[in-house]
Design an enzyme around this catalytic site. Structure first.
Site, mmCIF file in Angstrom:
data_model
loop_
_atom_site.group_PDB
_atom_site.id
_atom_site.type_symbol
_atom_site.label_atom_id
_atom_site.label_comp_id
_atom_site.label_asym_id
_atom_site.label_seq_id
_atom_site.Cartn_x
_atom_site.Cartn_y
_atom_site.Cartn_z
ATOM 1 N N GLY A 149 -12.051 -1.289 7.790
ATOM 2 C CA GLY A 149 -11.328 -2.342 8.356
ATOM 3 C C GLY A 149 -10.357 -1.808 9.363
ATOM 4 N N GLY B 286 -2.608 -2.752 4.600
ATOM 5 C CA GLY B 286 -1.443 -3.195 4.644
ATOM 6 C C GLY B 286 -0.799 -3.618 3.392
ATOM 7 C CB CYS C 38 1.969 -2.078 -3.023
ATOM 8 S SG CYS C 38 3.087 -3.045 -3.760
ATOM 9 C CE LYS D 173 -4.650 -9.295 -1.373
ATOM 10 N NZ LYS D 173 -4.736 -8.661 -2.699
HETATM 11 N N1 LIG Z 1 3.978 -7.345 -4.666
HETATM 12 C C1 LIG Z 1 3.000 -6.875 -5.513
HETATM 13 O O1 LIG Z 1 1.686 -7.073 -5.749
HETATM 14 C C2 LIG Z 1 3.115 -5.588 -6.413
HETATM 15 C C3 LIG Z 1 4.280 -5.125 -6.274
HETATM 16 N N2 LIG Z 1 4.556 -3.828 -7.515
HETATM 17 C C4 LIG Z 1 6.018 -3.436 -7.271
HETATM 18 O O2 LIG Z 1 6.796 -4.423 -8.027
HETATM 19 C C5 LIG Z 1 8.154 -4.415 -7.421
HETATM 20 C C6 LIG Z 1 8.521 -5.703 -6.766
HETATM 21 O O3 LIG Z 1 7.573 -6.250 -5.891
HETATM 22 P P1 LIG Z 1 7.445 -7.470 -5.272
HETATM 23 O O4 LIG Z 1 7.380 -8.376 -6.376
HETATM 24 O O5 LIG Z 1 6.483 -7.563 -4.314
HETATM 25 O O6 LIG Z 1 9.239 -7.775 -4.877
HETATM 26 P P2 LIG Z 1 9.809 -8.975 -3.765
HETATM 27 O O7 LIG Z 1 10.327 -8.259 -2.935
HETATM 28 O O8 LIG Z 1 8.694 -9.966 -3.739
HETATM 29 O O9 LIG Z 1 10.706 -9.501 -4.862
HETATM 30 C C7 LIG Z 1 11.935 -8.841 -5.311
HETATM 31 C C8 LIG Z 1 13.107 -9.714 -5.852
HETATM 32 O O10 LIG Z 1 14.081 -8.715 -6.205
HETATM 33 C C9 LIG Z 1 15.331 -9.774 -6.005
HETATM 34 N N3 LIG Z 1 16.388 -8.851 -6.423
HETATM 35 C C10 LIG Z 1 16.972 -7.566 -5.676
HETATM 36 N N4 LIG Z 1 17.801 -7.112 -6.224
HETATM 37 C C11 LIG Z 1 18.284 -7.828 -7.534
HETATM 38 C C12 LIG Z 1 19.059 -7.671 -8.593
HETATM 39 N N5 LIG Z 1 20.124 -6.698 -8.509
HETATM 40 N N6 LIG Z 1 18.977 -8.639 -9.338
HETATM 41 C C13 LIG Z 1 18.171 -9.438 -9.501
HETATM 42 N N7 LIG Z 1 16.950 -9.650 -8.373
HETATM 43 C C14 LIG Z 1 17.092 -8.791 -7.321
HETATM 44 C C15 LIG Z 1 14.898 -9.888 -4.747
HETATM 45 O O11 LIG Z 1 15.885 -10.952 -4.303
HETATM 46 C C16 LIG Z 1 13.664 -10.300 -4.374
HETATM 47 O O12 LIG Z 1 13.501 -11.888 -5.001
HETATM 48 C C17 LIG Z 1 8.118 -3.343 -6.254
HETATM 49 O O13 LIG Z 1 8.414 -1.877 -6.948
HETATM 50 C C18 LIG Z 1 6.481 -3.128 -6.197
HETATM 51 O O14 LIG Z 1 6.159 -1.831 -5.554
HETATM 52 C C19 LIG Z 1 3.778 -3.534 -8.303
HETATM 53 C C20 LIG Z 1 2.371 -4.115 -8.349
HETATM 54 C C21 LIG Z 1 2.064 -5.563 -7.585
HETATM 55 O O1 LIG Z 2 1.222 -1.906 -6.235
HETATM 56 C C1 LIG Z 2 0.728 -3.036 -5.811
HETATM 57 O O2 LIG Z 2 1.616 -3.984 -4.859
HETATM 58 C C2 LIG Z 2 -0.642 -3.401 -5.700
HETATM 59 O O3 LIG Z 2 -1.341 -2.771 -4.675
HETATM 60 C C3 LIG Z 2 -2.653 -3.253 -4.425
HETATM 61 O O4 LIG Z 2 -2.707 -4.526 -4.308
HETATM 62 P P1 LIG Z 2 -2.459 -5.570 -2.783
HETATM 63 O O5 LIG Z 2 -1.365 -4.659 -2.023
HETATM 64 O O6 LIG Z 2 -1.940 -6.858 -3.421
HETATM 65 O O7 LIG Z 2 -4.007 -5.800 -2.120
HETATM 66 P P2 LIG Z 2 -5.307 -5.073 -2.026
HETATM 67 O O8 LIG Z 2 -6.223 -6.118 -2.445
HETATM 68 O O9 LIG Z 2 -5.260 -3.779 -2.687
HETATM 69 O O10 LIG Z 2 -5.379 -4.661 -0.494
HETATM 70 C C4 LIG Z 2 -4.626 -3.851 0.032
HETATM 71 C C5 LIG Z 2 -4.807 -3.757 1.561
HETATM 72 O O11 LIG Z 2 -6.004 -2.740 1.581
HETATM 73 C C6 LIG Z 2 -7.050 -3.614 2.392
HETATM 74 N N1 LIG Z 2 -8.356 -3.155 2.012
HETATM 75 C C7 LIG Z 2 -8.930 -3.300 0.571
HETATM 76 C C8 LIG Z 2 -10.083 -3.068 0.026
HETATM 77 C C9 LIG Z 2 -10.780 -2.352 1.054
HETATM 78 O O12 LIG Z 2 -12.064 -1.933 0.737
HETATM 79 N N2 LIG Z 2 -10.531 -2.211 2.246
HETATM 80 C C10 LIG Z 2 -9.240 -2.508 2.721
HETATM 81 O O13 LIG Z 2 -8.882 -2.374 3.978
HETATM 82 C C11 LIG Z 2 -6.651 -4.966 2.268
HETATM 83 O O14 LIG Z 2 -7.121 -5.724 3.617
HETATM 84 C C12 LIG Z 2 -5.128 -4.844 2.539
HETATM 85 O O15 LIG Z 2 -4.454 -4.673 3.626
HETATM 86 C C13 LIG Z 2 -3.479 -2.961 -5.330
HETATM 87 O O16 LIG Z 2 -4.999 -3.304 -5.383
HETATM 88 C C14 LIG Z 2 -2.797 -3.464 -6.707
HETATM 89 O O17 LIG Z 2 -3.727 -2.861 -8.052
HETATM 90 C C15 LIG Z 2 -1.495 -3.078 -6.778
HETATM 91 O O18 LIG Z 2 -0.873 -3.444 -8.081
#
Ligand SMILES: NC(=O)C1=CN([C@@H]2O[C@H](COP(=O)(O)OP(=O)(O)OC[C@H]3O[C@@H](n4cnc5c(N)ncnc54)[C@H](O)[C@@H]3O)[C@@H](O)[C@H]2O)C=CC1
Ligand SMILES: O=C(O)[C@H]1O[C@H](OP(=O)(O)OP(=O)(O)OC[C@H]2O[C@@H](n3ccc(=O)[nH]c3=O)[C@H](O)[C@@H]2O)[C@H](O)[C@@H](O)[C@@H]1O
Length: 444
Positions: free
Chosen positions: A259, A263, A266, A326
């Site tokens: 693709g 993005g 993470c 995505k």
């Molecule tokens: N977004 C995802 O799909 C995934 C994210 N992660 C990891 O999880 C963590 C969180 O990611 P997101 O949920 O995307 O973050 P996010 O940026 O959406 O939310 C983080 C929240 O934490 C709050 N915050 C900051 N400092 C704070 C404090 N001192 N006390 C209370 N709240 C506070 C912020 O105001 C914000 O609402 C990151 O380390 C990320 O890498 C892991 C798996 C999936």
């Molecule tokens: O740590 C995280 O935050 C998360 O990061 C990814 O999840 P996410 O970023 O939500 O989305 P994905 O579905 O993994 O896609 C990530 C990017 O890769 C691209 N992608 C995905 C799959 C593929 O075959 N090709 C490709 O270009 C998507 O378009 C997108 O831009 C992982 O899939 C989760 O398991 C993990 O928890």
């Protein structure tokens, strides 16, 4: 059980809603008062399928509430989860300031045993830093209080987050002693009925597992983008190659879609953070650096094709389908659309864009600018544009009325950043179709 979750973002809210759904009492605490007010009024601050309803049910059942009051939150939960952001610093390292701030906040109010669970994605050694931060504050308070720190990384995907949390492939628990390990088993019991998904390990291995898993997935994508670039040069079709490769169960079909670059919040930051961690130990992460470099170039692929086609983009208008990084999310963090739009603007071109849910986020980032028109439908984006670019493969973009699209565009040119469309169909309709690694089947 009583659970407290710091951070009401994607991970914090999904975790909260799913724990409340199975009968726990959950308090979410966030420093963003506006976000907390939005949640208290029953609204979800971002788009995540299925989350709205789950939050509402939790609130109505009296098992889920939101606060900015950290003291109240620390009193509430035996389980104190940290789910705050760990954004990249200048040098690619994970910025731990929010995680450590939460650790200090918990310590400031700690007056009973608590298990502090780190769900944020963090470098190896962070649990030790959390422990130090907590101990320091307890010492300042002159308090001696038992607590444990465990690592419990999260693997959910945005757009499918609720389903991923309810049915995890695995539940990684990094704990160095029995007490927190047992507490974690009880916490996840409702998500662990069918077969044992809990993988208990030491804290450092748990922390590394998360980065390694994301880096592996990013590697698969960059690998396929590299294959696509080779396919284009040798006259092969990467979509046929992908199917041929994926049928080998050792390779599999998942995450091998080429693709216009990966993005999201993470993959980009986690690949950089793992590389940074490696470098800190004196080890050169050559593969990770390449994964990142390939992605960097791939995000410029569509723009390069546009320049090659038009010569100059000055005065040109590109219709853009899909802004979110995505489908099924409104998250614009590191979205390939952003790099593409910014490159078009830098060349003096303009964009007419449509996304099913990410328009508001886009408006927040770019505000009003004369070279960006956000429109109400996919068709409207094409009106009077010089070409169409597909960036995010949302379902409504999958089967467009190309005859109508052709009549709206100035030129029948389509830049297909996700290899979504059939080259033959487009060729028959007279389109010039640029795709990723499909030169052999695309009319050029
Ligand atoms: N977004 C995802 O799909 C995934 C994210 N992660 C990891 O999880 C963590 C969180 O990611 P997101 O949920 O995307 O973050 P996010 O940026 O959406 O939310 C983080 C929240 O934490 C709050 N915050 C900051 N400092 C704070 C404090 N001192 N006390 C209370 N709240 C506070 C912020 O105001 C914000 O609402 C990151 O380390 C990320 O890498 C892991 C798996 C999936
Ligand atoms: O740590 C995280 O935050 C998360 O990061 C990814 O999840 P996410 O970023 O939500 O989305 P994905 O579905 O993994 O896609 C990530 C990017 O890769 C691209 N992608 C995905 C799959 C593929 O075959 N090709 C490709 O270009 C998507 O378009 C997108 O831009 C992982 O899939 C989760 O398991 C993990 O928890």
């Amino acid at each position: 059980m009583n659970i407290t979750i710091f951070g009401s973002g994607y991970v914090g809210l999904v975790t909260a809603a799913c724990f409340a759904e199975v009968g726990n009492h959950v308090v979410c605490v966030d420093v963003d008062a506006r976000k907390v007010a939005t949640l208290q009024s029953g609204k979800c601050p971002f788009y995540e399928p299925g989350l709205d309803g789950l939050l509402t049910s939790g609130i109505e059942a009296g098992r889920l509430r939101f606060t900015t009051d950290a003291a109240d939150a620390v009193r509430h939960g035996t389980y104190q989860l940290i789910a705050v952001g760990t954004p990249p610093g200048e040098d690619g390292s994970a910025d731990l300031q929010y995680v450590l701030q939460v650790a200090r906040t918990i310590a400031a109010h700690l007056d009973d045993y608590r298990v502090i669970i780190n769900k944020s994605t963090v470098p190896v050694g962070t649990a030790d830093k959390v422990r130090s931060a907590v101990s320091e504050v307890l010492a300042q308070r002159g308090v001696s209080q038992d607590y444990d720190v465990v690592s419990n990384p999260e693997f959910l995907k945005e757009g499918a987050a609720v389903g991923d949390f309810r049915k995890p492939d695995r539940i990684i628990v990094g704990a160095d002693t029995d007490r927190p390990a047992e507490l974690m088993r009880s916490l996840y019991e409702p998500f662990n009925r069918n077969h044992d998904r809990v993988l208990l390990m030491d804290v450092r291995s748990a922390e590394l597992t998360k980065y390694a898993a994301n880096a592996m997935l990013a590697t698969k994508i960059s690998f396929m983008n590299e294959v696509a670039n080779i396919a284009e040069r040798v006259g092969a079709d990467v979509e046929l190659v992908r199917r041929g490769m994926g049928s080998d169960p050792r390779i599999g079909f998942h995450f091998i879609y080429p693709g216009c670059g990966y993005g999201g919040s993470c993959f980009p930051k986690d690949v950089k953070a793992l590389a940074h961690l490696a470098r800190e130990t004196g080890f050169a992460p050559r593969l990770l650096d390449s994964v990142e470099a390939v992605n960097h170039d791939q995000k410029r692929f569509l723009h390069a094709k546009m320049r090659a086609h038009f010569g100059s983009l000055a005065g040109r208008t590109i219709a853009l389908w899909g802004l979110a990084f995505k489908p099924n999310t409104d998250d614009m963090r590191e979205a390939p659309s952003r790099e593409l739009m910014e490159a078009i603007w830098a060349d003096g071109g303009a964009v007419r864009a449509y996304d099913p849910v990410a328009m508001e986020e886009t408006r927040k980032i770019y505000g009003d600018r004369p070279d960006l028109t956000l429109v109400e439908s996919a068709e409207e984006a094409c009106e009077g544009a010089d070409a169409l670019a597909l960036v995010t493969e949302w379902k409504p973009f999958q089967s467009p009325n190309f005859e109508l699209i052709a009549s709206l565009l100035k030129e029948k040119v389509l830049f297909d950043g996700r290899n979504l469309y059939n080259p033959e169909t487009l060729r028959d309709l007279g389109f010039r179709h640029y795709a990723i690694g499909r030169a052999a089947r695309v009319a050029v």
